[in-house]
Motif scaffolding. Structure first.
Motif, PDB file in Angstrom:
ATOM      1  N   HIS A 291      28.651  53.337  30.198  1.00 53.31           N
ATOM      2  CA  HIS A 291      29.959  53.642  30.781  1.00 53.31           C
ATOM      3  C   HIS A 291      30.759  54.565  29.863  1.00 53.31           C
ATOM      4  CE1 HIS A 291      29.005  50.248  33.465  1.00 53.31           C
ATOM      5  NE2 HIS A 291      29.722  50.955  34.320  1.00 53.31           N
ATOM      6  N   PHE A 292      30.620  54.377  28.558  1.00 54.35           N
ATOM      7  CA  PHE A 292      31.288  55.298  27.638  1.00 54.35           C
ATOM      8  C   PHE A 292      30.718  56.708  27.785  1.00 54.35           C
ATOM      9  CE2 PHE A 292      31.052  57.539  23.543  1.00 54.35           C
ATOM     10  CZ  PHE A 292      32.384  57.892  23.438  1.00 54.35           C
ATOM     11  N   LEU A 293      29.421  56.814  27.898  1.00 57.27           N
ATOM     12  CA  LEU A 293      28.792  58.127  28.033  1.00 57.27           C
ATOM     13  C   LEU A 293      29.227  58.818  29.324  1.00 57.27           C
ATOM     14  CD1 LEU A 293      27.028  59.921  26.340  1.00 57.27           C
ATOM     15  CD2 LEU A 293      25.028  58.892  27.390  1.00 57.27           C
ATOM     16  N   ASP A 294      29.422  58.059  30.389  1.00 62.91           N
ATOM     17  CA  ASP A 294      29.964  58.636  31.629  1.00 62.91           C
ATOM     18  C   ASP A 294      31.339  59.238  31.370  1.00 62.91           C
ATOM     19  OD1 ASP A 294      27.728  57.922  33.086  1.00 62.91           O
ATOM     20  OD2 ASP A 294      28.648  56.113  33.937  1.00 62.91           O
ATOM     21  N   TYR A 295      32.167  58.511  30.628  1.00 64.67           N
ATOM     22  CA  TYR A 295      33.503  59.022  30.291  1.00 64.67           C
ATOM     23  C   TYR A 295      33.399  60.257  29.392  1.00 64.67           C
ATOM     24  CZ  TYR A 295      38.164  59.361  28.321  1.00 64.67           C
ATOM     25  OH  TYR A 295      39.377  59.829  27.904  1.00 64.67           O
ATOM     26  N   ALA A 296      32.507  60.216  28.420  1.00 63.51           N
ATOM     27  CA  ALA A 296      32.322  61.367  27.527  1.00 63.51           C
ATOM     28  C   ALA A 296      31.909  62.601  28.324  1.00 63.51           C
ATOM     29  CB  ALA A 296      31.283  61.038  26.454  1.00 63.51           C
ATOM     30  N   ARG A 297      31.058  62.418  29.323  1.00 61.28           N
ATOM     31  CA  ARG A 297      30.649  63.551  30.175  1.00 61.28           C
ATOM     32  C   ARG A 297      31.836  64.134  30.925  1.00 61.28           C
ATOM     33  NH1 ARG A 297      25.980  60.084  31.093  1.00 61.28           N
ATOM     34  NH2 ARG A 297      24.203  61.014  30.009  1.00 61.28           N
ATOM     35  N   GLN A 298      32.740  63.293  31.380  1.00 63.98           N
ATOM     36  CA  GLN A 298      33.945  63.773  32.056  1.00 63.98           C
ATOM     37  C   GLN A 298      34.869  64.495  31.069  1.00 63.98           C
ATOM     38  OE1 GLN A 298      35.891  60.475  33.967  1.00 63.98           O
ATOM     39  NE2 GLN A 298      33.982  59.767  34.893  1.00 63.98           N
ATOM     40  N   THR A 299      35.031  63.915  29.889  1.00 61.79           N
ATOM     41  CA  THR A 299      35.940  64.467  28.888  1.00 61.79           C
ATOM     42  C   THR A 299      35.428  65.793  28.336  1.00 61.79           C
ATOM     43  OG1 THR A 299      36.543  62.220  28.279  1.00 61.79           O
ATOM     44  CG2 THR A 299      37.181  63.946  26.752  1.00 61.79           C
ATOM     45  N   MET A 300      34.125  65.930  28.214  1.00 63.64           N
ATOM     46  CA  MET A 300      33.540  67.159  27.661  1.00 63.64           C
ATOM     47  C   MET A 300      32.797  67.945  28.736  1.00 63.64           C
ATOM     48  SD  MET A 300      32.194  65.835  23.935  1.00 63.64           S
ATOM     49  CE  MET A 300      31.591  64.203  24.358  1.00 63.64           C
ATOM     50  N   ALA A 301      33.299  67.914  29.948  1.00 65.51           N
ATOM     51  CA  ALA A 301      32.643  68.575  31.082  1.00 65.51           C
ATOM     52  C   ALA A 301      32.482  70.080  30.874  1.00 65.51           C
ATOM     53  CB  ALA A 301      33.424  68.307  32.365  1.00 65.51           C
ATOM     54  N   PHE A 302      33.283  70.665  30.024  1.00 64.00           N
ATOM     55  CA  PHE A 302      33.236  72.108  29.754  1.00 64.00           C
ATOM     56  C   PHE A 302      32.109  72.484  28.790  1.00 64.00           C
ATOM     57  CE2 PHE A 302      36.132  69.967  26.908  1.00 64.00           C
ATOM     58  CZ  PHE A 302      35.744  70.422  25.660  1.00 64.00           C
TER      59      PHE A 302
ATOM     60  N   ALA B  83      25.663  70.176  29.011  1.00 61.60           N
ATOM     61  CA  ALA B  83      25.364  68.761  29.245  1.00 61.60           C
ATOM     62  C   ALA B  83      24.492  68.137  28.153  1.00 61.60           C
ATOM     63  CB  ALA B  83      24.705  68.586  30.611  1.00 61.60           C
ATOM     64  N   GLY B  84      23.570  68.894  27.602  1.00 62.21           N
ATOM     65  CA  GLY B  84      22.676  68.363  26.575  1.00 62.21           C
ATOM     66  C   GLY B  84      23.371  68.032  25.267  1.00 62.21           C
ATOM     67  N   LEU B  85      24.518  68.641  25.004  1.00 62.92           N
ATOM     68  CA  LEU B  85      25.243  68.386  23.757  1.00 62.92           C
ATOM     69  C   LEU B  85      26.154  67.166  23.831  1.00 62.92           C
ATOM     70  CD1 LEU B  85      26.280  71.996  22.639  1.00 62.92           C
ATOM     71  CD2 LEU B  85      24.427  70.572  21.760  1.00 62.92           C
ATOM     72  N   ILE B  86      26.512  66.775  25.027  1.00 64.02           N
ATOM     73  CA  ILE B  86      27.501  65.705  25.181  1.00 64.02           C
ATOM     74  C   ILE B  86      27.040  64.383  24.559  1.00 64.02           C
ATOM     75  CG2 ILE B  86      28.775  64.312  26.876  1.00 64.02           C
ATOM     76  CD1 ILE B  86      28.947  66.929  28.555  1.00 64.02           C
ATOM     77  N   PRO B  87      25.814  63.909  24.796  1.00 58.18           N
ATOM     78  CA  PRO B  87      25.402  62.663  24.132  1.00 58.18           C
ATOM     79  C   PRO B  87      25.423  62.771  22.604  1.00 58.18           C
ATOM     80  CG  PRO B  87      23.917  63.173  25.934  1.00 58.18           C
ATOM     81  CD  PRO B  87      24.799  64.375  25.746  1.00 58.18           C
ATOM     82  N   ILE B  88      25.093  63.936  22.075  1.00 57.69           N
ATOM     83  CA  ILE B  88      25.120  64.128  20.623  1.00 57.69           C
ATOM     84  C   ILE B  88      26.541  64.005  20.099  1.00 57.69           C
ATOM     85  CG2 ILE B  88      24.702  65.815  18.775  1.00 57.69           C
ATOM     86  CD1 ILE B  88      22.401  66.902  20.619  1.00 57.69           C
ATOM     87  N   PHE B  89      27.489  64.669  20.788  1.00 58.90           N
ATOM     88  CA  PHE B  89      28.881  64.589  20.363  1.00 58.90           C
ATOM     89  C   PHE B  89      29.447  63.182  20.566  1.00 58.90           C
ATOM     90  CE2 PHE B  89      28.861  69.278  20.549  1.00 58.90           C
ATOM     91  CZ  PHE B  89      29.388  69.521  19.287  1.00 58.90           C
ATOM     92  N   ALA B  90      28.979  62.466  21.580  1.00 58.00           N
ATOM     93  CA  ALA B  90      29.418  61.083  21.793  1.00 58.00           C
ATOM     94  C   ALA B  90      28.976  60.202  20.622  1.00 58.00           C
ATOM     95  CB  ALA B  90      28.872  60.549  23.113  1.00 58.00           C
ATOM     96  N   VAL B  91      27.758  60.397  20.152  1.00 52.73           N
ATOM     97  CA  VAL B  91      27.269  59.638  18.993  1.00 52.73           C
ATOM     98  C   VAL B  91      28.051  60.026  17.740  1.00 52.73           C
ATOM     99  CG1 VAL B  91      25.293  59.306  17.447  1.00 52.73           C
ATOM    100  CG2 VAL B  91      24.954  59.242  19.921  1.00 52.73           C
ATOM    101  N   ILE B  92      28.259  61.317  17.530  1.00 48.58           N
ATOM    102  CA  ILE B  92      29.016  61.777  16.355  1.00 48.58           C
ATOM    103  C   ILE B  92      30.432  61.202  16.366  1.00 48.58           C
ATOM    104  CG2 ILE B  92      30.054  63.810  15.268  1.00 48.58           C
ATOM    105  CD1 ILE B  92      27.469  65.350  16.124  1.00 48.58           C
ATOM    106  N   ALA B  93      31.083  61.238  17.534  1.00 45.19           N
ATOM    107  CA  ALA B  93      32.441  60.693  17.646  1.00 45.19           C
ATOM    108  C   ALA B  93      32.451  59.199  17.338  1.00 45.19           C
ATOM    109  CB  ALA B  93      33.002  60.958  19.038  1.00 45.19           C
TER     110      ALA B  93
ATOM    111  N   ALA C 174      40.738  63.122  16.228  1.00 43.47           N
ATOM    112  CA  ALA C 174      41.697  62.854  17.307  1.00 43.47           C
ATOM    113  C   ALA C 174      42.198  64.153  17.928  1.00 43.47           C
ATOM    114  CB  ALA C 174      42.864  62.016  16.787  1.00 43.47           C
ATOM    115  N   LEU C 175      42.406  65.171  17.116  1.00 39.09           N
ATOM    116  CA  LEU C 175      42.834  66.472  17.642  1.00 39.09           C
ATOM    117  C   LEU C 175      41.766  67.052  18.574  1.00 39.09           C
ATOM    118  CD1 LEU C 175      44.843  68.824  17.748  1.00 39.09           C
ATOM    119  CD2 LEU C 175      43.725  69.730  15.686  1.00 39.09           C
ATOM    120  N   ALA C 176      40.507  66.985  18.154  1.00 44.84           N
ATOM    121  CA  ALA C 176      39.407  67.485  18.995  1.00 44.84           C
ATOM    122  C   ALA C 176      39.332  66.695  20.306  1.00 44.84           C
ATOM    123  CB  ALA C 176      38.078  67.387  18.242  1.00 44.84           C
ATOM    124  N   PHE C 177      39.514  65.391  20.219  1.00 47.00           N
ATOM    125  CA  PHE C 177      39.496  64.549  21.408  1.00 47.00           C
ATOM    126  C   PHE C 177      40.659  64.913  22.333  1.00 47.00           C
ATOM    127  CE2 PHE C 177      40.286  60.165  23.277  1.00 47.00           C
ATOM    128  CZ  PHE C 177      39.303  60.286  24.237  1.00 47.00           C
ATOM    129  N   GLY C 178      41.842  65.092  21.753  1.00 42.42           N
ATOM    130  CA  GLY C 178      43.015  65.454  22.546  1.00 42.42           C
ATOM    131  C   GLY C 178      42.857  66.793  23.241  1.00 42.42           C
TER     132      GLY C 178
END
Length: 149
Positions: free
Chosen positions: A46-57, A60-70, A98-102
């Motif tokens: 469920h977190f990864l689903d949210y991360a995909r929405q947050t980093m939709a820009f 797609a292949g980088l989003i799980p990596i950034f989710a783990v890093i975050a 937090a700035l990157a997330f915002g």
């Protein structure tokens, strides 16, 4: 006023640390299962689903990596802030994370999202913490005391 000045770093560290550690515990399912009261994600999926929405820009292949890093960053910064170990480094890292997330939230959901969740406030509080001269009740203060002896 002196008391506030003396212990504000403890309050900032604790507030930031517990916020980060709560979010990590939530996405790892430690707080409870998805759908239970006071649980945001409840599991990694469920977190990864949210991360995909947050980093939709992003690709797609980088989003799980950034989710783990975050998640690793939040966990590490949370523990460092809680214990006061390399506090300035953790506070700067926390502020930048937090700035990157915002910014990601603003791009994907609009500016009201990071403002409504006070993400930029977390970033600013972290950077303010980094600017303080010392950190009461911290490993850093113990190490500095021992070095001065």
């Amino acid at each position: 006023m002196q008391l506030i000045k003396k212990y504000s770093s403890v309050y900032l560290r604790a507030g930031l640390a517990f916020s980060y550690l709560w979010e990590v515990a939530d996405r790892l399912g430690i707080i409870g299962k998805h759908g239970q009261p006071h649980v945001g994600w409840g599991d990694w999926a469920h977190f990864l689903d949210y991360a995909r929405q947050t980093m939709a820009f992003m690709p797609a292949g980088l989003i799980p990596i950034f989710a783990v890093i975050a998640t690793l960053g939040e966990g590490l910064f949370g523990l460092m802030l809680l214990t006061g170990f390399f506090t300035r480094v953790a506070a700067i890292g926390s502020g930048l994370l937090a700035l990157a997330f915002g910014i990601s939230m603003a791009i994907s959901f609009g500016i009201e999202s990071p403002l409504g969740y006070s993400v930029f406030t977390v970033s600013a509080a972290s950077l303010l913490l980094a600017s303080l001269p010392d950190y009461k009740w911290s490993i850093d203060s113990l190490l500095n005391k021992n070095q001065q002896s």
